[in-house]
Structures are given as structure tokens and as C-alpha cells.
Design an enzyme around this catalytic site. Structure first.
Site, short mmCIF file in Angstrom:
data_model
loop_
_atom_site.label_atom_id
_atom_site.label_comp_id
_atom_site.label_asym_id
_atom_site.label_seq_id
_atom_site.Cartn_x
_atom_site.Cartn_y
_atom_site.Cartn_z
N GLY A 63 0.77 -1.23 0.00
CA GLY A 63 0.00 0.00 0.00
C GLY A 63 0.80 1.28 0.00
O GLY A 63 0.22 2.36 0.14
N TRP A 65 2.33 2.99 -2.41
CA TRP A 65 1.98 3.93 -3.47
C TRP A 65 0.58 4.49 -3.29
O TRP A 65 0.34 5.68 -3.49
CB TRP A 65 2.12 3.25 -4.84
CG TRP A 65 3.54 3.21 -5.33
CD1 TRP A 65 4.67 3.23 -4.57
CD2 TRP A 65 3.97 3.16 -6.68
NE1 TRP A 65 5.78 3.18 -5.36
CE2 TRP A 65 5.38 3.13 -6.66
CE3 TRP A 65 3.30 3.11 -7.90
CZ2 TRP A 65 6.15 3.07 -7.83
CZ3 TRP A 65 4.06 3.04 -9.07
CH2 TRP A 65 5.46 3.03 -9.04
N ASP A 83 -4.79 -5.82 -5.91
CA ASP A 83 -3.66 -6.73 -5.74
C ASP A 83 -4.18 -8.12 -5.45
O ASP A 83 -5.24 -8.29 -4.82
CB ASP A 83 -2.74 -6.27 -4.61
CG ASP A 83 -1.33 -6.84 -4.74
OD1 ASP A 83 -1.19 -8.09 -4.78
OD2 ASP A 83 -0.37 -6.07 -4.81
N ASP A 99 -6.98 -11.22 -8.54
CA ASP A 99 -6.09 -11.25 -9.70
C ASP A 99 -6.85 -10.69 -10.90
O ASP A 99 -7.79 -11.31 -11.40
CB ASP A 99 -5.67 -12.70 -9.96
CG ASP A 99 -4.65 -12.84 -11.07
OD1 ASP A 99 -4.47 -11.87 -11.83
OD2 ASP A 99 -4.03 -13.91 -11.17
N ASP A 124 3.56 -0.92 -9.68
CA ASP A 124 4.84 -1.31 -9.08
C ASP A 124 4.91 -2.83 -8.99
O ASP A 124 5.60 -3.39 -8.15
CB ASP A 124 4.97 -0.67 -7.68
CG ASP A 124 6.41 -0.66 -7.18
OD1 ASP A 124 7.32 -0.53 -8.01
OD2 ASP A 124 6.63 -0.78 -5.96
N LYS A 164 6.94 0.09 -13.15
CA LYS A 164 8.26 -0.49 -12.90
C LYS A 164 8.57 -1.54 -13.96
O LYS A 164 7.76 -2.42 -14.22
CB LYS A 164 8.30 -1.14 -11.51
CG LYS A 164 9.62 -1.87 -11.23
CD LYS A 164 9.82 -2.16 -9.76
CE LYS A 164 8.82 -3.18 -9.23
NZ LYS A 164 9.02 -3.42 -7.78
#
Length: 209
Positions: A63, A65, A83, A99, A124, A164
Site C-alpha cells: 500500500g 503507493w 492486488d 487477480d 509497481d 516499474k
């Protein structure tokens, strides 16, 4: 032999992690992870997230970000996070555990977003590393491709994307794919990113829609 290398690499990561100045700083400030400093540095430089904006955070747990983004967007903004792992609640963040590669989860996520009205998609996400470089690279590229695909479903015109990416096989092709749908794409290596890591962050702005 590969297993021994993987164990040695994991131990080295643990040693670096607990001796890391940004880990210590995050703990001292009561933050969820050191990753917040990466996003903060990127946002100060590129001004992606602003008050009142709507943001999607992919691979959000634990958490860091989302925690940063919700402070920036404020009460008039929106942060939707997703997530596969659980995440402790953050005031102002609409979190979906699941998912998003699964149709049911993706539909639930898109329902919460409610159209192509998102200002910033951020990711990320990182694959669990096995020590097999080619397999790890393929798994990592798959995740960033999913994040780019999400942009096509939720970003408004001129929206932004920060993701990322690990440099290696597929990186240049991914850069080309990102440049095809954004007006500008920059590469960032935040100071809080470990120097030895192959991770960089692509900052893409001006979504062409």
C-alpha cells in the site's frame, strides 16, 4: 547449483533490506514500504499525480503507493487499488483483492473505475523471482504488458502511466509499445531504487487514447 545461487541472492537481499536507509526511514515515519519514496521522487520531478485526480494502483500491496497517492489527490480525488495479495485498509482508497487477469476480478475493477476517466495508472508490480533469469524476465514483462493494456481500458486522453520495468529481454520492445500510445516516455531511476537493481520506472504522459 541454481538453487544455491537463488538462496545466496535471497540472503543478500535480506541483508541489504534491513540495512537500507529507506527501509529505516519508512519504519521511522510509519509508512508501509520504502517504495513510497520512489513514487514521491518521480511525482516531484514529473508532477503526474495532482489534487482531485483519479488514480489506479496495480499491484498495490502493501500500500505504499496508494498511501502516497491518496494524500496527493485529496478528498476530491479517487484511488482505486488492486492486488492478488491482501492489503490493510487505507482511508480514501477503494481496494479490490484479486487477480485482475481473471475476468470476474477485472469486471469488478472496471465497474469501480466506471469508464475511461482515470488520470494516472501506476504499477509497481513485480513477479516472484525464481533465479532463472530468462523465466523471471518473461514473467516480469508479462506483468508490465498487462499494466499497459489496462491503460487502454481506463485512461482518459492525455492521461499518464508510471510502471516499474526490469531492463533486459523485451525492454526495448516494451518501450516502443509504450511510445506508440503515449506522446512522451521517460526513464527514471529514483535514488531510493537500489543501485544494483535492474529496475527502472517508465513515466509516460499524454495518452493518445
Amino acid at each position: 547449483m541454481a538453487n544455491k545461487k537463488h538462496k545466496a541472492s535471497s540472503q543478500r537481499w535480506l541483508d541489504e533490506h534491513f540495512d537500507d536507509e529507506y527501509v529505516k526511514k519508512a519504519q521511522r515515519l510509519g509508512l508501509r514500504s520504502r517504495a513510497v519514496f520512489k513514487l514521491e521522487e518521480i511525482n516531484i520531478k514529473d508532477r503526474l499525480i495532482k489534487p482531485g485526480m483519479k488514480v489506479v494502483d496495480l499491484g498495490a500491496a502493501p500500500g505504499g503507493w496508494s498511501e502516497y497517492a491518496v494524500k496527493v489527490v485529496g478528498d476530491k480525488g479517487q484511488v482505486v487499488a488492486c492486488d492478488i495479495l491482501p492489503m490493510d485498509a487505507i482511508v480514501g482508497v477503494d481496494f479490490l483483492e484479486g487477480d485482475f487477469r481473471e475476468e470476474e476480478v477485472l469486471d469488478a475493477l472496471l465497474t469501480r473505475i466506471n469508464g475511461k476517466n482515470i488520470d494516472v495508472v501506476m504499477s509497481d508490480m513485480a513477479a516472484n523471482m525464481t533465479g532463472n533469469e530468462s523465466a523471471d524476465s518473461a514473467r516480469s514483462m508479462y506483468l508490465v504488458e498487462l499494466a499497459l493494456d489496462m491503460c487502454s481500458q481506463v485512461l482518459k486522453p492525455n492521461g499518464a502511466f508510471v510502471v516499474k520495468v526490469f531492463q533486459g529481454a523485451g525492454f526495448e520492445d516494451y518501450m516502443k509499445a509504450t511510445r506508440a500510445v503515449f506522446k512522451a516516455v521517460k526513464t527514471r531511476k529514483p535514488e531510493s531504487s537500489r543501485a544494483r537493481s535492474r529496475e527502472v520506472y517508465l513515466v509516460a504522459t499524454g495518452y493518445k487514447g
